[in-house]
Design a protein around this motif. Structure first.
Motif, short mmCIF file in Angstrom:
data_model
loop_
_atom_site.label_atom_id
_atom_site.label_comp_id
_atom_site.label_asym_id
_atom_site.label_seq_id
_atom_site.Cartn_x
_atom_site.Cartn_y
_atom_site.Cartn_z
N PHE A 226 53.61 23.87 44.87
CA PHE A 226 53.49 25.33 44.96
C PHE A 226 52.13 25.83 44.48
CE2 PHE A 226 54.43 29.77 43.71
CZ PHE A 226 54.87 30.23 44.95
N SER A 227 51.60 25.24 43.40
CA SER A 227 50.31 25.69 42.87
C SER A 227 49.19 25.39 43.87
CB SER A 227 50.01 25.05 41.52
OG SER A 227 49.94 23.64 41.63
N ILE A 228 49.28 24.27 44.58
CA ILE A 228 48.31 23.95 45.62
C ILE A 228 48.42 24.96 46.76
CG2 ILE A 228 47.59 22.23 47.33
CD1 ILE A 228 46.99 21.34 44.47
N ALA A 229 49.67 25.27 47.14
CA ALA A 229 49.89 26.21 48.23
C ALA A 229 49.32 27.59 47.92
CB ALA A 229 51.40 26.32 48.52
N LYS A 230 49.45 28.02 46.68
CA LYS A 230 48.93 29.34 46.29
C LYS A 230 47.42 29.44 46.50
CE LYS A 230 50.85 32.35 44.62
NZ LYS A 230 51.46 33.53 45.31
N GLU A 231 46.72 28.32 46.34
CA GLU A 231 45.28 28.30 46.52
C GLU A 231 44.87 28.33 47.99
OE1 GLU A 231 42.81 28.27 44.16
OE2 GLU A 231 44.35 28.55 42.62
#
Length: 253
Positions: free
Chosen positions: A28-33
């Motif tokens: 999820f943190s990768i996706a947010k970027e």
């Protein structure tokens, strides 16, 4: 099988598949970027996260699950990224349904057979008295008898879910335990996948070795192999910004 997923962002579609014992939340943190440039689909594979459980569990059916998912979302073509077990799923998918992929990213896994090396983790997970624990600390304590690494424990305990009467495992632990050898299965094909492919290894990981390059070249001739510096197998957790920039550069190129 209707897979659970989370969708975010806008733009060209990018589907991300997690690894063994993981879930969509891991990325999820990768996706947010990346959500300003891509429409991201973070998918729970079968027997993981909030997706359905099944006795049938191998890369063929997981590739078919992904095909059904794309059809249900109206995606005729997408970029795919898979880590570890998810990497083998997207390799299998690419070799089976090449017309449905624009670009492929495989994170820290090769097509070859891997000997099973998760025995201690499985022993620890099965030792947690899931029907009796009253809180997460009790699960942590039980798991600590087998696993010392706090990061691995935290990752595994993300699979705990509350119920009306206590706790349960989100993942299908009995089937994963029984069929764990399927995770190491070699990905084979008579015909290569010829579209752009990125193999993204961790510099400190031994999952992609020199001996794997011949298989990678044979199955994915239009590939590029890079290693993320100061990263191990969990490269997206250890060096997230480097992973984001590498993914972005490859997909935009």
């Amino acid at each position: 099988m209707k897979l659970n997923f989370k969708k975010t962002g806008s733009g060209e579609p990018l589907i991300i598949l997690h690894g063994l014992f993981g879930s969509a939340d891991n990325w999820f943190s990768i996706a947010k970027e990346l959500e300003d440039e891509f429409t991201l689909y973070l998918v729970d594979q079968r027997n993981h996260g909030d997706s359905p459980k099944s006795e049938e569990w191998n890369y063929q059916v997981m590739a078919e699950d992904l095909n059904a998912f794309m059809e249900s979302e109206g995606l005729k073509e997408a970029n795919l990224l898979g880590h570890s077990m998810g990497g083998k799923t997207v390799m299998k998918f690419a070799l089976t349904f090449p017309e449905k992929i624009k670009k492929l990213i495989v994170a820290d896994i090769a097509p070859r057979y891997y000997p099973i090396h998760h025995e201690t983790i499985l022993e620890g997970l099965n030792a947690v008295p899931i029907d009796k624990i009253k809180n997460r600390k009790e699960a942590d304590d039980a798991l600590s008898e087998y696993i010392n690494n706090p990061g691995i424990k935290q990752f595994l305990l993300k699979n705990l879910a509350r119920t009306e009467s206590g706790f349960k495992w989100k993942m299908n632990l009995p089937v994963i335990t029984k069929k764990i050898e399927n995770v190491g299965e070699e990905i084979k094909s008579e015909k290569p996948f010829e579209k752009p492919t990125l193999f993204m290894g961790g510099e400190n990981s031994d999952y992609i070795q020199d001996k794997d390059k011949e298989d990678i070249e044979r199955l994915f001739p239009n590939h590029h192999l890079i290693y993320i510096k100061k990263a191990g197998h969990w490269l997206h957790a250890e060096q997230p910004q480097a992973v984001v920039e590498t993914v972005r550069t490859f997909l935009k190129r």
